[in-house]
Write an enzyme that holds these catalytic residues in place. Structure first.
Site, mmCIF file in Angstrom:
data_model
loop_
_atom_site.group_PDB
_atom_site.id
_atom_site.type_symbol
_atom_site.label_atom_id
_atom_site.label_comp_id
_atom_site.label_asym_id
_atom_site.label_seq_id
_atom_site.Cartn_x
_atom_site.Cartn_y
_atom_site.Cartn_z
ATOM 1 C CG ASP A 65 -1.743 1.221 1.423
ATOM 2 O OD1 ASP A 65 -1.611 2.038 0.559
ATOM 3 O OD2 ASP A 65 -2.416 1.296 2.453
ATOM 4 C CB VAL A 66 1.788 3.924 -2.556
ATOM 5 C CG1 VAL A 66 2.369 2.833 -3.514
ATOM 6 C CG2 VAL A 66 0.543 4.368 -3.009
ATOM 7 C CE1 TYR A 155 -5.330 11.185 -10.449
ATOM 8 C CE2 TYR A 155 -5.856 12.812 -11.955
ATOM 9 C CZ TYR A 155 -5.219 11.705 -11.398
ATOM 10 O OH TYR A 155 -4.595 10.726 -12.561
ATOM 11 C CE LYS A 159 -1.801 11.759 -10.339
ATOM 12 N NZ LYS A 159 -0.872 10.386 -10.587
ATOM 13 C CB ALA A 187 -4.585 7.294 -20.896
ATOM 14 C CB THR A 189 -6.313 3.478 -17.787
ATOM 15 O OG1 THR A 189 -6.721 4.859 -17.041
ATOM 16 C CG2 THR A 189 -4.985 4.066 -18.499
#
Length: 248
Positions: A65-66, A155, A159, A187, A189
């Protein structure tokens, strides 16, 4: 073009799907052995490891878990000792929650910041002792870092922080280690498709010069270039890969 990655060892976080998975595959195709780091999607990580081994390269699975600094340190120490160190580190683990600005809760804010920004810091700090001389680090930010985002402000803020964390790390780790950032547009994803679902139907045609969204491999190619010796005089840079969304 030979990117000079044959025989190198790479650690890629967020490698179980999306841009991270595409990056892990391309690194292997360029001759690198890859640590496939993942959070919860072990099945996806195993699939990527199988593809890496299919092209004749070694793959290691590494789950953590980062957002948990202690877990990150323990996992990277273990895999770093197992592999003997890293030549490439790609920090691609990310998480987004689509919520209107005024509705973002403190828990949502903390979750998104902890994964996208704090998680990148934990990962890089833990990896430093295992990064060989001449190693390259690539972080993965977002076009939202420059433009803002009304439905995922947390978010965008994370970033934007990651872009400047990249610059700070580039200064701190030079000349031994290069650190760069790729800032993708949308993208296709799993996370990107969720974003697209909340956009007007004509968004790509009206807002992007290339009038389409990216395939994950198109972002991954740029990451792999910056991670390679072919980009040996590039550090502290942020490469916008957004189809012409943000021309400054």
């Amino acid at each position: 073009m030979d990117l000079g990655l044959h025989g190198r060892v790479a650690l890629v976080t967020g490698a179980s799907s999306g841009i991270g998975a595409a990056t892990a595959r391309l690194l292997a195709e360029e001759g690198a052995d890859v640590v496939v780091a993942f959070g919860h999607n072990e099945a996806g990580a195993r699939q990527i490891a199988t593809l890496i081994e299919a092209v004749g390269r070694r793959a290691w699975l590494c789950g953590f878990d980062v957002a948990d600094a202690a877990a990150v340190a323990a996992a990277i120490r273990a895999v770093g000792e197992q592999t003997g160190g890293f030549d490439v580190l790609v920090i691609c683990a990310g998480h987004n929650i689509v919520t209107p600005f005024a509705d973002v809760t403190p828990d949502e804010w903390d979750t998104v910041i902890s994964i996208n920004l704090s998680g990148a810091f934990h990962t890089l700090r833990a990896a430093i002792p295992f990064l060989r001389d001449g190693a390259a680090v690539v972080t993965v930010a977002s076009v939202a870092a420059a433009t803002g985002a009304p439905h995922h402000a947390h978010y965008a803020a994370a970033k934007a922080g990651l872009v400047n964390l990249t610059k700070s790390a580039a200064r701190a780790l030079a000349p031994r280690i290069r650190v760069n950032c790729v800032a993708p547009g949308i993208a296709l994803t799993p996370m990107g498709r969720e974003t697209v679902a909340n956009l007007p139907p004509d968004y790509a045609r009206e807002k992007l010069a290339l009038q389409r969204y990216a395939e994950p491999e198109e972002i991954a190619r740029c990451i792999v270039f910056l991670a390679s010796p072919a980009a040996s005089f590039v550090t502290g840079a942020t490469l916008d890969v957004n189809g012409g969304r943000d021309m400054r």
